[in-house]
Design an enzyme around this catalytic site. Structure first.
Site, short mmCIF file in Angstrom:
data_model
loop_
_atom_site.label_atom_id
_atom_site.label_comp_id
_atom_site.label_asym_id
_atom_site.label_seq_id
_atom_site.Cartn_x
_atom_site.Cartn_y
_atom_site.Cartn_z
N ASN A 1 3.33 7.94 -4.62
CA ASN A 1 4.25 8.04 -3.57
C ASN A 1 3.94 9.05 -2.40
O ASN A 1 3.39 10.04 -2.69
CB ASN A 1 5.46 8.12 -3.82
CG ASN A 1 6.08 7.48 -5.07
OD1 ASN A 1 6.34 6.45 -5.12
ND2 ASN A 1 6.13 8.38 -6.16
N THR A 2 3.92 8.37 -1.24
CA THR A 2 3.79 9.30 -0.02
C THR A 2 4.07 8.78 1.31
O THR A 2 4.33 7.58 1.44
CB THR A 2 1.87 9.27 0.20
OG1 THR A 2 1.41 9.04 -1.21
CG2 THR A 2 1.45 10.37 1.02
N THR A 3 4.77 9.63 2.04
CA THR A 3 4.80 9.23 3.61
C THR A 3 4.15 10.04 4.38
O THR A 3 3.77 11.40 4.10
CB THR A 3 6.33 9.58 3.48
OG1 THR A 3 7.06 8.76 3.03
CG2 THR A 3 6.73 9.28 5.12
#
Length: 355
Positions: free
Chosen positions: A266-268
């Site tokens: 996951n990454t933003t």
């Protein structure tokens, strides 16, 4: 007493409504055909709709491979701009990280997608007719999301795709939704069966001479929240038709003595661009302030299963007033106030991505 949350910029923006229809990503495959299995051709990303913004000297381009689907988004500032980077979480995917950049490249493909940034660098060198004087160096910083979990291929953004995103860059336009780096972004990964597709989002505000542009690709383990505290994207239960905050899943897991099944990958990644001149200390704090504020719209955020990066960029075109201009005095116009407003613009961008 009215307890309805009020948008901090309600006189400018009446609010953003997110389509409640589910967009389930489906179970991950974690593999499949890669770049060499296809005759890949970059496609200009047009997204759901186009945001129009007025920020001279800033161009944005987005390209994708339909076979992924995955893509890259490039923020091009030909004159260059000072940059502060705030990176948090357990799996940051970042290259460059320079304090001055001519382009920011956001891409899918996890660490492999950093190659797209190399394509942007190569294309900028070509535009210089291969002049390599130190003062002419074209600096590009990149950040990536892990988007393999929402698709069934191993296709990643390569040099050709990064180059194409730069070539597609135009002033004043940003494609919202499933476009560029947000082609296979997703949210709410407590359970893969409840994960939903997001996209990329942007928002723009002009307050007098001050310009603020926010760009984000939310791909968090967490869910997207609106200003009323409602989960609007992610962790959607198809059986009940309800999206719920992951904290309820975590509470149940602890009560049952069962390890939470939160998924990795996951990454933003985001960028906040302004024309306001700030000192290096102010610019770094501006980056931290806006990045921290994103906890309101993404919950949980900055976890050890995320790798979140924000680029704060200033074109250094205007100074904030140095003398009180109203009864509120200096407190009303300073870098902290700018950060507060920029934080709301970024929340709008997050909601646009989930829209």
């Amino acid at each position: 007493m009215n307890t309805t949350p009020v948008h901090a910029l309600t006189d400018i923006d009446g609010g953003i409504a997110v389509d409640p229809a589910p967009r389930l990503a489906g179970p991950p495959v974690f593999g499949g055909p890669g770049n060499d299995a296809f005759d890949l051709a970059p496609v200009r990303s047009t997204g759901r709709e186009m945001l129009r913004f007025d920020f001279p000297g800033v161009s944005i381009g987005a390209a994708h491979y339909e076979e992924g689907p995955t893509g890259a988004t490039v923020i091009h500032i030909p004159a260059g701009a000072r940059t502060a980077v705030d990176a948090r979480g357990g799996a940051v995917g970042l290259s460059g990280g320079y304090d001055f950049n001519h382009a920011i490249c956001l891409a899918g493909g996890a660490s492999y997608g950093l190659e797209a940034g190399a394509g942007v660098s190569g294309a900028l060198l070509e535009r210089l007719e291969y002049r390599t004087g130190f003062a002419e160096a074209q600096l590009v910083s990149s950040a990536v999301i892990y988007d393999f979990s929402a698709r069934s291929t191993a296709v990643y953004p390569d040099k050709a795709l990064g180059r194409a995103a730069l070539e597609f860059a135009v002033p004043g336009e940003f494609p919202q939704g499933r476009a560029g780096a947000g082609m296979s972004a997703s949210a709410g990964k407590v359970d893969w069966d409840r994960t939903e597709i997001t996209g990329q989002g942007a928002a723009f505000r002009r307050l007098g001479d001050v310009r603020i542009l926010a760009v984000v690709v939310p791909n968090p383990v967490g869910v997207i929240m609106d200003r009323a505290g409602t989960v609007v994207r992610g962790n959607y239960d198809a059986q009940t038709g309800v999206r719920r905050h992951p904290v309820f899943d975590y509470q149940e897991a602890f009560a049952e003595q069962v390890p939470p099944v939160t998924e990795a990958g996951n990454t933003t990644i985001s960028a906040i661009v302004t024309n306001v001149r700030m000192s290096p200390v102010e610019l770094n704090q501006f980056a931290k302030q806006v990045h921290s504020s994103m906890h309101r719209g993404i919950q949980p955020f900055h976890t050890d299963m995320d790798g979140d990066t924000l680029f704060a960029v200033t074109t250094d075109e205007i100074d904030l007033p140095t003398t009180p201009g109203s009864s509120r005095g200096r407190l009303s116009v300073n870098a902290t106030a700018l950060g507060a407003i920029a934080s709301e613009v970024m929340w709008d961008a997050v909601l646009e991505a989930g829209k």
